[in-house]
Design an enzyme around this catalytic site. Sequence first.
Site, PDB file in Angstrom:
ATOM      1  N   ASP A 415      -8.433 -68.322 -43.828  1.00 21.57           N
ATOM      2  CA  ASP A 415      -9.478 -68.154 -42.818  1.00 21.57           C
ATOM      3  C   ASP A 415      -9.841 -66.674 -42.758  1.00 21.57           C
ATOM      4  OD1 ASP A 415     -10.801 -67.803 -40.273  1.00 21.57           O
ATOM      5  OD2 ASP A 415     -10.167 -69.841 -39.815  1.00 21.57           O
ATOM      6  N   ILE A 416     -11.122 -66.361 -42.704  1.00 19.52           N
ATOM      7  CA  ILE A 416     -11.553 -64.968 -42.549  1.00 19.52           C
ATOM      8  C   ILE A 416     -11.274 -64.532 -41.112  1.00 19.52           C
ATOM      9  CG2 ILE A 416     -13.517 -63.386 -42.667  1.00 19.52           C
ATOM     10  CD1 ILE A 416     -14.795 -65.220 -44.705  1.00 19.52           C
ATOM     11  N   GLU A 458     -15.685 -70.731 -41.725  1.00 16.39           N
ATOM     12  CA  GLU A 458     -15.158 -69.593 -42.471  1.00 16.39           C
ATOM     13  C   GLU A 458     -13.802 -69.904 -43.073  1.00 16.39           C
ATOM     14  OE1 GLU A 458     -13.770 -68.912 -38.193  1.00 16.39           O
ATOM     15  OE2 GLU A 458     -15.407 -69.893 -39.255  1.00 16.39           O
TER      16      GLU A 458
END
Length: 552
Positions: A415-416, A458
């Site tokens: 995950d960003i 994301e």
Amino acid sequence: MAGATALTGRLRVLTVARLIAVLITVGLLSFAGMVEGTDVASDLLSLASAVYLVANLVVLVLLRVTPRAVRGLRDLTLVFDAAWGVLVLAASGGPFSPFIVLLYLQLVAVTVLFAWQTGVKLALAYTIGIAGLMLTGTSLGGEGANLYVAGVPVDVTTLVDDVDTDLVELVQGIFAIVTMWVMVGATAYFSSVNERDLRRSNRELAVLRELNTELERSLDLDDVTQAIAQGTVSELGYRRAVVWRASNGELRPGGSSGFDEDEVAFLETLQLSVGAGTVSEAVEARAPRLVAREDPRPAALADAFAIDSPLVLVPLSTEGRLLGLLTVEVAAPVGRSPKLKGRDLRILATLATEASLALDNARLHAELRDLSVTDALTGLYNHRYFQQRLQEELDRAVRKAAEDGPLAVSLFLMDIDFFKKVNDRFGHPSGDELLRSFAKLTLRVLRSSDVVCRYGGEEFAVILPDTDAEQAMQVAERLREAIERSNFTGSDGRYLGQVTSSFGVETYGSGLPSRSEMIQRADAALYEAKESGRNRVIHADDLGEVAASMHA
């Protein structure tokens, strides 16, 4: 059964022609008075003609009632033909009769319709009949007269001077017999040429039909290109073949035949450019082009085939778009330059059309398939494909474990970190640009065997086949570091600040795998990575230790 049907149709046509010939012949004989020299000749010819007419009418009826007896009827009609033909000659001048043309026509028709063996049978019967007339001196028109015109006997001795009558008749008879045999031979020869061409055309159509069937069996591009190459060698008889697929102005091998394994591996390293030269000429002409031994050729073709082997380049295109290039190696005649015959050009042109359609269909199918499993924004596989592929890898691991022992499959979700802040500060277009750049970096860092997917928003998922927990942690850590070191920019070129990512890893090693359980454990590890400070990699097996350290 099909052969008998064709034979029946031919015999029916010939029988109708016989009926017409009899009526015309009898009419001409009566009108010209050629048999008025004796009532016996006239009566006998009329009776024979009537019998011949009835016999042919009966044949037409029998062909409809008992078509299986067609061969016997055919041979029987040959006897009728010989008897009636010889009788007409005897009544109208023997070998001197103008009606001998009827015999010639009959011989040609029989030879064309029923093959040379049947023509020989009829020619033999006519030969015996004419020879009998010559030996016995039989003339129904009267003694000393060979031909009647308008009722007036014409002595053949008036046609020549100082030549013995018997010699004239002998020469004329021999000439008629020789003419018949020459006509039978010539007709049989040209018929055989036509039949050979027809059989060859039928064989070519069968081969192309078989190739087309092979091409229709699959919509996979690799399978289609391989089928084209194999069919060119096995069905069309060329020595070796390579199908080059077009991509971004370049041609790369997609299928080959006639090469050994080492050569195939080498072919895969080659690249052919559609620039100037023979390849460009073939592509522009949209037609097969022969490359002789002495003709210059691109290095890729010289490496793929023997440097002095004659080649044929066959462009594969549709609607003006180049799809590929078929290159085939032909056997050169000893001591002569190879040439493309009309037959070769015809077959290769037809093959090019069929192959181009098959390639285009496979290409469209691949594009549709990619659209169904690809994320539009990043170009990565989508969530649907991720679920399907993970299950396939788990099933494969179970099968391999039963054969060779345990086989690990790993998965990590990433995950960003703080992605929402990027959207809020720089705008959603910059957020989309970050997702695209993030995807490209991931593909560049990871192994070719790893399957990268956009899981949602994301969040990304990566499947690592044949990878245990330790290896998976190393791969994830290498990617985490690469992300941390990268400078990402937005859609307007502005620097987005330092971007980091958190990872949750899970590994299947043995037992009964559960796809949903693996995803849940990886997700739990990802959640723990974010809760424990982000920008880190945590394996699901270490969740207890991480929790304990946080509470310590």
